[in-house]
Design a protein around this motif. Structure first.
Motif, short mmCIF file in Angstrom:
data_model
loop_
_atom_site.label_atom_id
_atom_site.label_comp_id
_atom_site.label_asym_id
_atom_site.label_seq_id
_atom_site.Cartn_x
_atom_site.Cartn_y
_atom_site.Cartn_z
N PRO A 1 5.16 12.36 21.54
CA PRO A 1 5.12 10.89 21.26
C PRO A 1 4.06 10.63 20.40
N ASN A 2 4.12 9.73 19.66
CA ASN A 2 2.68 9.19 18.66
C ASN A 2 2.31 7.92 19.38
N ARG A 3 2.56 7.44 20.57
CA ARG A 3 1.90 6.48 21.30
C ARG A 3 1.54 5.32 20.49
N TYR A 4 0.52 5.21 19.89
CA TYR A 4 0.30 3.98 18.99
C TYR A 4 -0.17 4.40 17.67
N ARG A 5 -0.04 5.80 17.40
CA ARG A 5 -0.54 6.19 16.16
C ARG A 5 0.33 6.03 14.91
N TYR A 6 -0.07 5.80 13.83
CA TYR A 6 0.30 5.71 12.46
C TYR A 6 0.69 6.90 11.74
N SER A 7 1.87 7.29 11.19
CA SER A 7 2.24 8.16 10.16
C SER A 7 3.17 7.52 9.39
N ARG B 1 0.76 -1.21 0.05
CA ARG B 1 0.02 -0.05 -0.03
C ARG B 1 0.92 1.30 -0.07
N ARG B 2 2.13 1.12 -0.30
CA ARG B 2 3.24 2.08 -0.17
C ARG B 2 3.25 3.09 1.12
N LEU B 3 2.79 2.26 1.95
CA LEU B 3 2.72 3.03 3.52
C LEU B 3 1.73 4.03 3.69
N MET B 4 1.00 4.43 2.72
CA MET B 4 -0.13 5.38 2.52
C MET B 4 -1.40 5.16 1.94
N TYR B 5 -1.69 4.21 1.14
CA TYR B 5 -2.75 4.08 0.50
C TYR B 5 -3.84 3.04 0.62
N ARG B 6 -5.09 3.17 0.33
CA ARG B 6 -6.07 2.39 0.50
C ARG B 6 -5.86 1.22 -0.49
N ALA B 7 -5.93 -0.07 -0.55
CA ALA B 7 -5.84 -1.06 -1.78
C ALA B 7 -6.96 -0.85 -2.41
N ALA C 1 6.16 8.14 0.62
CA ALA C 1 5.82 8.34 1.92
C ALA C 1 7.37 9.43 2.30
N VAL C 2 8.40 9.05 1.59
CA VAL C 2 9.59 9.75 1.67
C VAL C 2 9.20 11.14 1.26
N HIS C 3 8.62 11.39 0.25
CA HIS C 3 8.24 12.65 -0.57
C HIS C 3 7.38 13.67 0.54
N LEU C 4 6.46 12.86 1.10
CA LEU C 4 5.63 13.56 2.04
C LEU C 4 6.49 13.98 3.38
N THR D 1 -8.93 1.66 -3.51
CA THR D 1 -9.33 2.83 -4.35
C THR D 1 -7.84 3.62 -4.66
N GLY D 2 -7.03 3.18 -3.98
CA GLY D 2 -5.46 4.05 -4.11
C GLY D 2 -5.70 5.20 -3.61
N ALA D 3 -6.41 5.61 -2.88
CA ALA D 3 -6.54 6.87 -2.12
C ALA D 3 -5.84 6.96 -0.82
N LEU D 4 -5.45 8.22 -0.29
CA LEU D 4 -4.65 8.28 1.01
C LEU D 4 -5.63 7.38 2.00
N VAL D 5 -5.08 6.64 2.73
CA VAL D 5 -5.65 5.95 3.61
C VAL D 5 -6.62 6.54 4.68
N ALA D 6 -5.98 7.75 5.11
CA ALA D 6 -6.44 8.63 6.19
C ALA D 6 -5.61 9.88 6.34
N PRO D 7 -6.10 11.13 7.04
CA PRO D 7 -5.38 12.14 7.26
C PRO D 7 -4.25 12.06 8.31
N PHE D 8 -4.35 10.98 8.98
CA PHE D 8 -3.42 10.52 10.08
C PHE D 8 -1.90 10.32 9.42
N VAL D 9 -1.92 9.85 8.25
CA VAL D 9 -0.76 9.42 7.74
C VAL D 9 0.19 10.67 7.35
N ALA D 10 -0.31 11.84 7.21
CA ALA D 10 0.43 13.18 7.23
C ALA D 10 0.54 13.71 8.42
N GLU D 11 -0.16 13.37 9.60
CA GLU D 11 0.21 14.06 11.07
C GLU D 11 1.20 13.36 11.80
#
Length: 325
Positions: A236-242, A214-220, A268-271, A222-232
């Motif tokens: 400490p991020n505790r449990y959250r994905y980014s 999923r290239r660390l970022m995208y829905r399988a 993801a590196v570009h982000l 639709t290919g869209a960004l999985v959620a805004p949390f990816v770019a947040e």
């Protein structure tokens, strides 16, 4: 991407828990230097403060994942959750580089005294949530606890698409979660590095492939960004994905496996690059609500030394493999 002298000075003017990582991962200092700084973590700053809150029974705040008295209290209705109980405290201390010896017989005390909020299960056996079990796997391996039962859990609860999802235990999902899978991977890698046991490596590789596909970022779907949390990006991020937290995991795993970065991480590196400020820093997107023992990083909207260090070492790893900056 070479940090300026001013940026390096800013990063070094921080807590030992952060500073030793700057020395090791950004400056390539001799091991004697960064290890000397790392040894300070138990004696001053964040590490010493957190260690001072440990209870006589080995726990923090009288509880395993939530503090004693949490359920039924007004705090349980507040946004977020408290971050002061045992699991979170161990996670922070381990990630800050505290040596297990500094915690003495903590593993034995938790074995005797700590039970999970879920079904009153014994601490080192884990419970049903994959993220909680991942944190416990890593901390147990670090402290030398008997986590043999927990090790088997990860293979048994891996989903068909290769990853994990905390909602799967309730029958609510058969698809893996970005959050849950990253936390499982972090726990498994920490276990492998602490013990040398590679019995979970196939599970780790399948989880990595789930994220990479999923290239660390995208829905399988639709290919869209999985959620805004990816770019947040937050610490400490505790449990959250980014994207940043995940790239930092893959950097750690690649160095352990002696493998090259996968090209599917490029977006993801570009982000991460796109969030670099003009002064070379990265900003705190937000802070997770909930009670803490101590303030670890800056408020939302401020330049974060922790995120800046993490971003710099991720990009350094990526660029060095390509012979560029």
């Amino acid at each position: 991407m070479t940090p300026t002298p001013e940026l390096i000075a800013w990063l070094l003017d921080t807590d030992p828990a952060l500073r030793w990582q700057v020395e090791r991962d950004i400056l390539d200092e001799d091991a004697s230097i960064w290890q000397s700084t790392r040894a300070l973590v138990t004696r001053e700053g964040l590490g010493a403060a957190l260690l001072s809150h440990q209870d006589a029974d080995g726990q923090w705040a009288g509880g395993s994942y939530f503090p004693a008295g949490y359920f039924g209290s007004p705090e349980a209705d507040a946004p977020g959750q408290p971050w002061i109980a045992t699991t979170w405290s161990l996670k922070d201390l381990r990630e800050w580089g505290v040596e297990a010896s500094a915690l003495g017989d903590t593993a034995a005390r938790l074995d005797a005294n700590s039970r999970w909020d879920y079904d009153d299960l014994p601490y080192w056996g884990g419970e049903v949530d994959v993220c909680i079990n991942a944190f416990t796997l890593a901390s147990g391996a670090w402290l030398g606890a008997d986590i043999s039962q927990l090790v088997r859990w990860f293979d048994e609860h891996r989903l068909a698409d290769g990853g994990w999802n905390c909602e799967a235990e309730e029958g609510d999902s058969v698809r893996s979660s970005f959050h849950s899978t990253l936390n499982a991977l972090r726990g498994i890698l920490a276990y492998e590095k602490s013990t040398g046991d590679t019995s979970l490596r196939d599970a780790r590789k399948s989880g990595e492939e789930y994220l990479l596909s999923r290239r660390l970022m995208y829905r399988a779907s639709t290919g869209a960004l999985v959620a805004p949390f990816v770019a947040e990006f937050l610490y400490p991020n505790r449990y959250r994905y980014s994207a940043l937290a995940t790239l930092d995991y893959f950097r750690d795993a690649a160095q352990w496996d002696r493998s090259a970065p996968d090209e599917r991480m490029t977006d993801a590196v570009h982000l991460v690059r796109s969030q670099r400020q003009a002064d070379g820093t990265w900003m705190q997107s937000r802070r997770l609500p909930g009670r803490t023992w101590i303030d670890i990083d800056v408020a939302a909207g401020q330049a974060s030394p922790w995120l800046t260090m993490i971003a710099l070492r991720v990009l350094r790893w990526w660029d060095q493999d390509r012979g560029s900056e």
